[in-house]
Design a protein around this motif. Structure first.
Motif, mmCIF file in Angstrom:
data_model
loop_
_atom_site.group_PDB
_atom_site.id
_atom_site.type_symbol
_atom_site.label_atom_id
_atom_site.label_comp_id
_atom_site.label_asym_id
_atom_site.label_seq_id
_atom_site.Cartn_x
_atom_site.Cartn_y
_atom_site.Cartn_z
ATOM 1 N N PRO B 139 0.834 -1.203 0.000
ATOM 2 C CA PRO B 139 0.000 0.000 0.000
ATOM 3 C C PRO B 139 0.874 1.260 0.000
ATOM 4 O O PRO B 139 1.793 1.378 0.808
ATOM 5 N N PHE B 140 0.647 2.143 -0.936
ATOM 6 C CA PHE B 140 1.383 3.413 -0.973
ATOM 7 C C PHE B 140 0.565 4.458 -1.717
ATOM 8 O O PHE B 140 -0.402 4.125 -2.411
ATOM 9 N N THR B 141 0.967 5.711 -1.556
ATOM 10 C CA THR B 141 0.248 6.826 -2.178
ATOM 11 C C THR B 141 1.213 7.642 -3.023
ATOM 12 O O THR B 141 2.347 7.896 -2.599
ATOM 13 N N ILE B 142 0.745 7.998 -4.215
ATOM 14 C CA ILE B 142 1.529 8.933 -5.032
ATOM 15 C C ILE B 142 0.823 10.280 -4.955
ATOM 16 O O ILE B 142 -0.369 10.381 -5.277
ATOM 17 N N HIS B 143 1.547 11.282 -4.483
ATOM 18 C CA HIS B 143 0.991 12.635 -4.371
ATOM 19 C C HIS B 143 1.458 13.464 -5.551
ATOM 20 O O HIS B 143 2.610 13.334 -5.987
ATOM 21 N N SER B 144 0.576 14.307 -6.060
ATOM 22 C CA SER B 144 0.954 15.136 -7.194
ATOM 23 C C SER B 144 2.080 16.091 -6.796
ATOM 24 O O SER B 144 2.140 16.562 -5.654
ATOM 25 N N TYR B 145 2.981 16.349 -7.710
ATOM 26 C CA TYR B 145 4.152 17.227 -7.544
ATOM 27 C C TYR B 145 5.187 16.661 -6.582
ATOM 28 O O TYR B 145 6.188 17.308 -6.315
ATOM 29 N N GLU B 146 4.951 15.462 -6.033
ATOM 30 C CA GLU B 146 5.906 14.940 -5.053
ATOM 31 C C GLU B 146 6.605 13.697 -5.592
ATOM 32 O O GLU B 146 6.202 13.136 -6.606
ATOM 33 N N SER B 147 7.665 13.302 -4.897
ATOM 34 C CA SER B 147 8.412 12.104 -5.288
ATOM 35 C C SER B 147 8.136 10.977 -4.304
ATOM 36 O O SER B 147 7.915 11.223 -3.117
ATOM 37 N N GLN B 148 8.184 9.770 -4.802
ATOM 38 C CA GLN B 148 7.960 8.591 -3.981
ATOM 39 C C GLN B 148 8.957 7.531 -4.444
ATOM 40 O O GLN B 148 9.282 7.472 -5.639
ATOM 41 N N THR B 149 9.454 6.759 -3.534
ATOM 42 C CA THR B 149 10.350 5.659 -3.902
ATOM 43 C C THR B 149 9.791 4.364 -3.322
ATOM 44 O O THR B 149 9.406 4.318 -2.148
ATOM 45 N N ILE B 150 9.731 3.335 -4.167
ATOM 46 C CA ILE B 150 9.243 2.027 -3.722
ATOM 47 C C ILE B 150 10.426 1.063 -3.730
ATOM 48 O O ILE B 150 11.141 0.958 -4.736
ATOM 49 N N PHE B 151 10.623 0.401 -2.604
ATOM 50 C CA PHE B 151 11.743 -0.536 -2.465
ATOM 51 C C PHE B 151 11.201 -1.956 -2.489
ATOM 52 O O PHE B 151 10.317 -2.306 -1.688
ATOM 53 N N ILE B 152 11.719 -2.751 -3.385
ATOM 54 C CA ILE B 152 11.262 -4.135 -3.522
ATOM 55 C C ILE B 152 12.408 -5.042 -3.101
ATOM 56 O O ILE B 152 13.523 -4.941 -3.642
#
Lengths: 709, 471
Positions: B139-152
């Motif tokens: 579960p994660f959220t992508i916010h507009s104008y922001e950065s997100q990193t997903i670690f697998i």
């Protein structure tokens, strides 16, 4: 009163403009951003039988809008509020701004306005600072063409004024700059013209500056980069004019302070001053314990400053925590001293006929004295005041005066020529030459010319056993119209080898002989052996051994020094790393009269880092330094970091220093992500130290709440 | 007063006209998307040697709709990514809440020595997916104008089912709170973001969106804030490093900032503006520009001398170094140098000044401001103070780092790094040198004891500046 209304009108205008922002998130979403930060710090200091407490509250709120109105036109606007409060003072700042930007394929332009209001009553909090307003207009335009000359235009205007009647501060500065840059087949051409005007309306004085600058530069390579050359010519001319109106104008220039100094000493002519950084930290709240008034007040507080470099000074300002209203009836008197250094053998010279007045509005003593050039200055109170009064800050100034209804002008012209060329005629030979000329003419009647030539040659060779080596010779010649000609010769030999992929070694030897006129100043020889190796998959090692010898032909003394520095790192497991560093140096000096001075010092440190998971980290470092004078120090530092959950983090540290003045420190810090936008951080620090036989304890609690959207 | 009212009226009109105008489509797209990086790594030391080819990804949003992520085929082998992260790519994806990630795998093999055996691929997991898809919860959220990193995290030892079916054991998590005492921040000029690296194990731990074309980045002495000069948007981003979020974006009066320095008391930030020939002074309590200082032409580099409370500004267009008092914010002197100065570092009261057009370094002895030249033998780029009398300098001629010994005046060692190295930062605690490689989009980490490249980390596009905080 009229001006107050104008400023209020401006603030209301901007507020009306910004008001829609508060209702706009639904429309503009992330075009609007805002943040708030509230910081609280409380400091409690305890010494034997004495306890002082201070606190500091800082609040900052910003709201901004950035919107691309069209693909080319953008708008940025915002308003910010900052309120700082301590037990003794309150300051406020209100700073709205607006900016329009226009960009297309031909140019990039923008213009904007920023207002900064200090001393307003904000959010129910008044300010101790007097009202002061800065209005700043900035506009700029830069062309984007890569084919035609790039054009740049800039105009700035800053107006600073207070609300007092009559006004004490009312200044207007304007600055205009036009530049053009053009590159044609490796040749860069640049021209700049600027004009500035600074009007001091209160003093009825104006300073006008006009400058012109031209530059031509090139950088070229030939024959597959085997020959390269670069050069430049620069011409800079500046005219300055100062015009005064109907009063004499004092131009005060604050001098750069390197350190604050202090001692309580009834014999100001001798002795060393200790460090007192609070005297030069630009904070005029009480931090130290220099009481110059009341029953507990003392005389002969030696309050000093170390300048960045020796300069001529004429005025000292000593700030106090409260306004001293009794200076006319019960004056505090000051003597001013200067010195070239600050050692146990320093002789401080008193500057005669210094004069002191007290400025109750600024809460400071203004001590003027005869122009004196030195690096160390101190003021000593020879009389104490009628009520408790603490010194908070010390500033020092030089000063120039210009009579009424006069115009003075100066001009400066500077020319620089730079040329360098280097070539590799064969794979094993390199040759290089560079020239630099700096010619400076200034009114009235100053002229200086410096010319330097540098020549170097280097020969490389690959020897058996994978040894690479080179020898180099460098010669430099310097001609200075204001000093004697000088030169230097430097010879260097370097050999390096990597017999194994995991081992690198190098040996370097250098000899130099600088000359002034025909007199050799010194003969210096230095050598360095460097080894770095990967002893095992998880073991890295490096060591440097150095030796240098200097024969100073002027003072007829000889100095030899040796040093060894080694590092060893063990990656014991994937999570555990230990590193050991050891450095030791020896120095022997023999002077002309046969006196020999030897010294030896060593330093050892060990760092251990353990990080078994992403959530936990532990480090321990131990450092030991010792020399043959018996100055031994040991220090242990422990730090730990722990993620208690995905929202909460804990950091702790403990340090102990065992020396003449032992010290222990402890800190713990908790960070808590209250929501996506809000973060709370709290920190506690304790320092226990022993100084001059007394125990000191300082407890600091800091909390910061920050929010942004 | 009349002029003020006129200008405000004009701006107000433009403002409302602009708001009424049709929205810019490009801007609308950006508004509804966020930037996402995916990193894959193995969990500890895997005994199995498995390889597979990843050809696609999908994200399941809260409305149970799959969003396809197109990526170039990536070959992944467990034995080759031990203690490494693979950057699966940088994507701009719709802002939304997501529940699951699916991977589409083309081929999978198990390796035993030089031999390899192919593995069967799993069946399709949803109607839009093809054979070879694997799915896992995150579960994660992508916010507009922001950065997100997903670690697998991939556990290769738990990736073979029934001895022949490839069923990768994967878990994933979004970026979150990190331990704060060992972090490096890298500004990516091409990605408009800052990558966060944990410097104990040298892993990427997150990304933060900032302004356009971020260049220099600097961390405050306490480590609580990082400041980024956004040359494209003419702003300075303030990152709260406690929460790793942008706290504020400061308008730089329309000037494009490049290099940054912090005053000795952490109260002011100074930003060079090369195109405008100025240095901006930013109040770090209130977070706005309080003053601009005119210096020479094209000020590029700025260095703080906290002992003297002075700043040195390299004016590459004027062959000079301006000296600014941190207390008074005034130019208190200027020093003529005989190169076009672009890069500087201050070590033991010696200011080393390098230019890109000459193979010499000018050394200024700060106490008396006397200069001398030493021959570097290469055209130096970014300079940084090192250990044991060394100065680390980027050698732009051959994409290497030169270990220059200041006392001897010679280069002891050269270490090759990635393409077009742009800046350096020294981790003084762990004795490592971090080098941003602009054209190869990665960071080279040099072990300063063995003087060898220890690791390379893929970050965003065109990494430019780097700053390290060590406690």
């Amino acid at each position: 009163m009229v001006r107050v209304n104008i400023v209020l009108y401006q603030c209301v205008s901007i507020s009306v403009l910004l008001l829609p922002l508060f209702f706009a998130p639904a429309l503009w979403g992330k075009d609007i951003s805002g943040n708030a930060q509230i910081g609280w710090r409380s400091i409690t200091s305890k010494t034997e039988g004495d306890k002082t407490q201070s606190w500091f509250l800082d609040e900052t709120y910003n709201l901004g809008l950035r919107k691309e109105i069209t693909g080319n036109l953008s708008l940025g606007t915002g308003v910010g509020v900052n309120i700082s409060e301590t037990a003794e003072s309150k300051t406020t700042n209100l700073y709205p701004n607006i900016r329009l930007g226009l960009t297309n394929e031909y140019f990039d332009a923008n213009g904007g306005y920023q207002l900064n209001e200090r001393g307003l009553e904000l959010l129910g909090r008044s300010s101790d600072d007097p009202r002061l307003t800065d209005e700043t207009w900035t506009t700029s335009l830069h062309s984007k063409s890569e084919v035609y000359p790039a054009l740049g235009l800039r105009y700035d205007e800053v107006k600073t004024y207070d609300q007092l009647l009559p006004s004490q501060i009312n200044k207007l500065s304007k600055f205009y700059e036009a530049t053009t840059d053009y590159t044609l087949k490796g040749l860069e051409l640049a021209v700049a013209h600027s004009k500035g005007a600074n009007d001091d309306i209160v003093q009825d004085a104006t300073q006008n500056t006009a400058s012109n600058e031209g530059r031509a530069a090139y950088s070229q390579s030939f024959f597959n980069n085997r020959l390269s050359s670069s050069g430049a010519y620069r011409l800079y001319a500046r005219d300055m004019e100062s015009v005064t109106g109907g009063q004499t104008v004092d131009f005060q220039l604050e001098l750069g302070r390197g350190a604050g100094l202090y001692a309580l000493d009834t014999d100001p002519a001798t002795g060393t001053l200790g460090d007192a950084s609070f005297l030069v930290n630009n904070t005029i709240t009480r931090e130290g314990n220099i009481n110059i008034g009341g029953i507990s007040g003392e005389r002969y507080h030696n309050i000093g400053v170390e300048l960045v470099r020796p300069e001529e000074a004429r005025v000292i300002h000593i700030y106090t925590n409260d306004a001293y209203l009794d200076n006319d009836l019960d004056p505090i008197e000051w003597d001013v001293y200067w010195a070239d250094d600050n050692t146990a053998t320093t002789r401080w010279t008193r500057i005669q006929n210094s004069d002191s007045t007290y400025n109750t509005h600024e809460k400071r003593f203004e001590i003027s004295f005869a122009p004196t050039t030195a690096r160390y200055f101190k003021a000593v109170n020879t009389r104490r005041g009628s009520s408790e009064l603490y010194v908070t800050e010390m500033r020092i100034f030089s000063m120039n005066s210009q009579a009424a209804y006069t115009t003075s002008s100066t001009s400066e012209k500077r020319q620089n020529i730079i040329f360098s060329t280097s070539g590799t005629p064969t794979r094993w030979a390199q040759l290089g030459y560079s020239l630099a000329q700096d010619e400076n003419e200034a009114d009235p009647g100053f002229s200086e010319k410096r010319l330097t030539h540098n020549f170097n040659t280097r020969f490389d060779a690959d020897l058996p056993k994978d040894i690479k080596t080179w020898v180099q010779y460098q010669k430099s010649l310097a001609y200075d119209s204001e000093a004697e000609d000088s030169s230097s010769d430097i010879y260097s030999v370097h050999a390096s080898s990597s017999p194994l992929e995991t081992l690198t070694t190098s040996l370097s030897v250098s000899h130099s002989a600088p000359k002034v006129g025909s007199q050799i100043q010194s003969k210096n020889t230095s050598s360095l052996l460097a080894v770095s190796a990967k002893l095992h998959d998880q073991v890295d090692f490096s060591t440097d051994g150095s030796y240098s010898y200097t024969d100073n032909c002027v003072s007829e003394s000889e100095t030899a020094s040796k040093g060894v520095g080694s590092s060893l790192r063990l990656d014991m497991t994937r999570a555990l790393t230990t590193e050991f560093n050891y450095n030791t140096t020896w120095s022997d000096q023999q002077s002309q009269d046969g006196i020999e001075i030897s010294s030896h010092s060593s330093n050892f440190d060990m760092d251990m880092s353990y990080r078994p998971t992403r959530r936990f980290n532990l480090t321990w470092s131990y450092e030991m330094t010792f020399d043959d004078q018996g100055n031994d120090t040991q220090a242990h530092d422990y730090t730990a970091g722990l993620l208690l959950s995905e929202k909460v983090r804990l950091n702790m540290s403990y340090g102990i220093t065992l020396a003449d003045e032992p010290q222990t420190t402890y800190s713990s810090e908790v960070g808590w992500q209250l929501s996506r936008s809000i973060f709370l951080n709290s920190r506690y620090d304790r320092i226990n130290e022993e100084e001059a036989g007394s125990d000191f304890q300082t407890d600091t609690v800091t909390s910061t709440l920050s929010a942004s959207f | 007063m009349g002029r003020l009212i006129w200008i405000f009226s004009f701006l107000l009109s433009v403002f409302f006209l602009g708001c009424a105008a049709a929205p810019d489509l490009k801007q609308t797209d950006k508004r509804n998307t966020g930037q996402v990086f995916f990193y894959l790594s193995t969990l500890g030391k895997a005994s199995s040697d498995i390889s597979f080819t990843l050809i696609g990804m999908g994200l399941l949003n809260k409305e149970d709709k799959w969003v396809d992520v197109t990526l170039d085929a990536i070959n992944i082998r467990s034995s080759e990514i031990k203690d490494q992260q693979i950057n699966l790519g940088e994507f701009r994806l719709p802002a939304d809440d997501y529940k699951k990630i699916s991977f589409t795998v083309k081929e999978a093999y198990v390796h035993r020595g030089d031999a390899r055996s192919s593995l069967a691929l799993p069946n399709a997991v949803h109607e839009q997916a093809s054979q070879g898809s694997v799915i896992f919860d995150v579960p994660f959220t992508i916010h507009s104008y922001e950065s997100q990193t997903i670690f697998i995290d991939w556990d290769a030892d738990k990736s073979i089912k029934e001895n022949y079916i490839f069923s990768p054991g994967m878990t994933a998590r979004p970026q979150g709170l990190e331990l704060k005492n060992a972090l490096a921040y890298v500004s990516n000029e091409g990605s408009d973001c800052v990558t966060i690296i944990e410097t104990v194990n040298d892993f990427v731990v997150g990304a933060i969106a900032v302004g356009q074309r971020p260049q220099c980045i600097i961390v405050s002495a306490s480590g609580d804030k990082a400041y980024v000069a956004n040359a494209g948007s003419k702003t300075v981003s303030v990152i709260d490093t406690l929460s790793n979020r942008v706290l504020n974006t400061i308008d730089n009066l329309g000037y494009a900032p490049s290099d940054l320095a912090i005053s000795w008391d952490s109260r002011f930030l100074f930003a060079t503006n090369p195109k405008s020939d100025t240095v901006s002074v930013i109040d770090l309590d209130a977070l706005f520009v309080i003053q601009r200082i005119n210096v020479g032409r094209n000020p590029t580099s700025i260095v703080a001398d906290n002992d003297r409370r002075e700043l040195y500004v390299a004016n590459s267009g004027s062959f000079s170094v301006s000296i600014i008092s941190m207390d008074t914010h005034r130019v208190v002197g200027a020093l003529a140098v005989s190169i076009s100065p672009r890069y500087m570092t201050l070590c033991d009261e010696q200011l080393y000044v390098g230019g890109e057009t000459t193979d010499e370094i000018e050394v200024v002895n700060i106490p008396d401001l006397v200069t001398r030249k030493i021959r570097a033998g290469f055209k130096p780029g970014w300079l940084s103070c090192g250990f044991s009398g060394r100065i680390y300098a980027i050698n732009k001629d051959d994409d290497s780092i030169a270990f220059f010994h200041s006392g001897m005046g010679i280069v002891l060692q050269g270490v090759r790094v990635g393409r077009s190295p742009s800046s350096l930062a020294v981790d003084s605690v762990r004795k490592k040198l971090y080098v941003t490689n602009k054209d190869s989009g990665d960071i080279s980490i040099i072990d300063l004891i063995s003087e060898k490249v220890e690791k390379t980390i893929s970050v965003g596009s065109m990494p430019y500046g780097i700053a390290i905080f060590t406690q």
